[in-house]
Design an enzyme around this catalytic site. Structure first.
Site, PDB file in Angstrom:
ATOM      1  N   GLY A 193      18.067 -24.823 116.990  1.00  0.00           N
ATOM      2  CA  GLY A 193      17.914 -23.378 116.722  1.00  0.00           C
ATOM      3  C   GLY A 193      16.763 -23.156 115.754  1.00  0.00           C
ATOM      4  O   GLY A 193      16.787 -22.244 114.929  1.00  0.00           O
ATOM      5  N   GLY A 250      14.414 -19.684 115.136  1.00  0.00           N
ATOM      6  CA  GLY A 250      14.955 -18.442 114.603  1.00  0.00           C
ATOM      7  C   GLY A 250      14.420 -18.095 113.228  1.00  0.00           C
ATOM      8  O   GLY A 250      13.475 -18.719 112.728  1.00  0.00           O
ATOM      9  N   ASP A 303      14.966 -25.749 120.302  1.00  0.00           N
ATOM     10  CA  ASP A 303      15.552 -24.427 120.545  1.00  0.00           C
ATOM     11  C   ASP A 303      15.825 -24.338 122.046  1.00  0.00           C
ATOM     12  O   ASP A 303      15.449 -25.228 122.813  1.00  0.00           O
ATOM     13  CB  ASP A 303      14.614 -23.303 120.079  1.00  0.00           C
ATOM     14  CG  ASP A 303      15.391 -22.056 119.657  1.00  0.00           C
ATOM     15  OD1 ASP A 303      15.565 -21.822 118.437  1.00  0.00           O
ATOM     16  OD2 ASP A 303      15.838 -21.297 120.552  1.00  0.00           O
ATOM     17  N   ILE A 304      16.456 -23.230 122.441  1.00  0.00           N
ATOM     18  CA  ILE A 304      16.835 -23.115 123.851  1.00  0.00           C
ATOM     19  C   ILE A 304      15.656 -22.713 124.733  1.00  0.00           C
ATOM     20  O   ILE A 304      15.705 -22.854 125.952  1.00  0.00           O
ATOM     21  CB  ILE A 304      18.021 -22.141 124.016  1.00  0.00           C
ATOM     22  CG1 ILE A 304      18.670 -22.311 125.381  1.00  0.00           C
ATOM     23  CG2 ILE A 304      17.612 -20.712 123.728  1.00  0.00           C
ATOM     24  CD1 ILE A 304      20.061 -21.755 125.476  1.00  0.00           C
ATOM     25  N   ASP A 322      19.882 -26.968 124.605  1.00  0.00           N
ATOM     26  CA  ASP A 322      20.934 -25.949 124.580  1.00  0.00           C
ATOM     27  C   ASP A 322      22.030 -26.504 123.671  1.00  0.00           C
ATOM     28  O   ASP A 322      22.636 -27.534 123.971  1.00  0.00           O
ATOM     29  CB  ASP A 322      21.468 -25.708 125.998  1.00  0.00           C
ATOM     30  CG  ASP A 322      22.585 -24.666 126.017  1.00  0.00           C
ATOM     31  OD1 ASP A 322      23.058 -24.262 124.917  1.00  0.00           O
ATOM     32  OD2 ASP A 322      22.989 -24.259 127.124  1.00  0.00           O
ATOM     33  N   TYR A 336      32.029 -12.965 114.665  1.00  0.00           N
ATOM     34  CA  TYR A 336      31.129 -13.863 113.937  1.00  0.00           C
ATOM     35  C   TYR A 336      31.866 -14.485 112.741  1.00  0.00           C
ATOM     36  O   TYR A 336      31.835 -15.700 112.548  1.00  0.00           O
ATOM     37  CB  TYR A 336      29.928 -13.039 113.476  1.00  0.00           C
ATOM     38  CG  TYR A 336      28.895 -13.773 112.658  1.00  0.00           C
ATOM     39  CD1 TYR A 336      28.130 -14.793 113.203  1.00  0.00           C
ATOM     40  CD2 TYR A 336      28.651 -13.400 111.330  1.00  0.00           C
ATOM     41  CE1 TYR A 336      27.149 -15.428 112.453  1.00  0.00           C
ATOM     42  CE2 TYR A 336      27.671 -14.026 110.577  1.00  0.00           C
ATOM     43  CZ  TYR A 336      26.926 -15.045 111.143  1.00  0.00           C
ATOM     44  OH  TYR A 336      25.947 -15.674 110.395  1.00  0.00           O
ATOM     45  N   LYS A 345      32.813 -18.387 111.999  1.00  0.00           N
ATOM     46  CA  LYS A 345      32.323 -19.103 110.816  1.00  0.00           C
ATOM     47  C   LYS A 345      33.500 -19.646 109.999  1.00  0.00           C
ATOM     48  O   LYS A 345      33.441 -20.753 109.469  1.00  0.00           O
ATOM     49  CB  LYS A 345      31.447 -18.195 109.947  1.00  0.00           C
ATOM     50  CG  LYS A 345      30.101 -17.849 110.573  1.00  0.00           C
ATOM     51  CD  LYS A 345      29.194 -19.074 110.689  1.00  0.00           C
ATOM     52  CE  LYS A 345      27.798 -18.737 111.182  1.00  0.00           C
ATOM     53  NZ  LYS A 345      26.958 -19.907 111.437  1.00  0.00           N
TER      54      LYS A 345
END
Ligand code: NAD
Length: 321
Positions: free
Chosen positions: A9, A12, A35-36, A53, A143, A147
């Site tokens: 990731g 981002g 990253d994807i 992924d 979310y 988490k």
């Protein structure tokens, strides 16, 4: 031998800046960005890059083995506002990716994991002011639920399998180099862009909605400092409270007005106001300060000046603040 790092990731908001800092510390070739997709061209060109992924265990494992990775920074996630629109996808991404990385560590294939949590683990029943490290945690967002569950799994893997996983409960992160990824605190970034382009901002939160925030350089420094800390000293293996500044949209607007006197703001709260209301106003991070020496460096005035100057430069605006 130098540590070999994989960031998942990496394209981002946080990953793109963390990657630059890690490469300056460990060497470009030792930090693999992934990253994807290939959308962040600067990142793809700047050093080793793989498409991964984060939901796919085999892709992560193949990359880890190919590049002899010791440490994974797992940043791929779906953030708070987007997750409310896509609850099942958010849960799948946020939890599956964490399991994949924790399992690689459990099997001894990697040695260390960084995984960011969030102030979203807290909910409306949590004390709002100076929320302590250990408090009531009844998150009401997808979310936050993901988490909180993630934190429990991190602690479980540490206690049960001795996995060296380290985590921070980030507040809203403020930066200008990469766009934010669909969080509730994104207003504190958008406001600077609109202040410069339009002298006006239409805010999706209420004027007095105070939230904990942090400048990107502090967020990156915190992750690296935590990862370098002596593991014996880390009493928290769920996730550390982490704090820098707290302010409301009206307080931020007042600081911006000092630099741009004709700046104006309207308040038209949308669904994100409810999310923000469920989170703390301020965070007590005494435990992080004690265990691994955390100290933030950027206050609100400094953040505002850096944001305005950084964005102004991006737009080739001659103005300095
Ligand atoms: P972001 O949305 O800007 O970046 C996430 C990156 O993950 C993106 O580049 C995206 O392309 C990538 N991604 C999405 N799905 C993927 C997949 N299936 N496989 C691989 N990559 C995928 O998020 P961010 O703001 O950089 O946040 C990074 C981490 O920090 C997240 O875990 C987030 O929950 C946490 N966090 C962020 C903030 C904040 O204010 N930015 C606050 C608290 C916690």
């Amino acid at each position: 031998m130098t540590e070999r790092i994989l960031i998942i990731g990496a394209a981002g908001q946080i990953g793109s800046e963390l990657c630059i800092e890690l490469r300056s510390l460990y060497g470009t070739e030792n930090v693999i960005a992934s990253d994807i997709n290939l959308l962040n061209e600067d990142l793809v060109k700047a050093g080793p890059f793989e498409i991964i992924d984060a939901k796919n265990f085999d892709q992560i494992k193949d990359c880890v083995e190919k590049h002899h990775i010791d440490t994974v920074y797992l940043l791929a996630a779906m953030l708070s506002a987007t997750a409310e629109r896509l609850p099942q996808q958010a849960w799948d991404l946020n939890i599956d990716s964490l399991f994949h990385v924790l399992n690689l560590a459990k099997d001894g294939i990697i040695k260390k994991v960084f995984w960011p949590s969030s102030i979203a683990v807290f909910g409306p029943s949590t004390p709002k002011i100076n929320t302590p490290q250990n408090s009531i945690m009844e998150p009401t967002t997808v979310y936050g639920i993901s988490k909180q569950a993630g934190e429990r799994w991190c602690e479980y893997y540490h206690k049960r399998y001795n996995v060296d996983v380290r985590s921070l409960r980030y507040p809203g992160i403020i930066s200008y180099k990469t766009s934010p990824g669909g969080g509730t605190t994104d207003y504190a970034i958008d406001i600077f862009h609109k202040a410069i382009s339009d002298n006006h901002y239409n805010c999706f939160l209420e004027a007095d909605c105070t939230l904990p925030m942090m400048y990107m350089d502090d967020a990156v420094a915190a992750a690296i400092q935590l990862m370098k800390a002596d593991g014996e000293k880390l009493r928290i293996r769920s996730s550390y409270n982490l704090s820098a500044v707290s302010f409301s949209p009206s307080q931020l607007a007042a600081v911006i007005s000092k630099h741009i006197p004709n700046f104006s703001i309207d308040y038209n709260p949308d669904f994100r106001q409810r999310i923000a209301e469920s989170w703390p106003d301020s965070i007590d991070d005494t435990v992080a300060r004690k265990d691994w020496g955390w100290q933030h460096a950027y206050d609100l005035e400094t953040i505002a000046t850096l944001m305005l100057n950084g964005i102004s430069k991006m737009y080739n605006n001659q103005q300095t603040f």
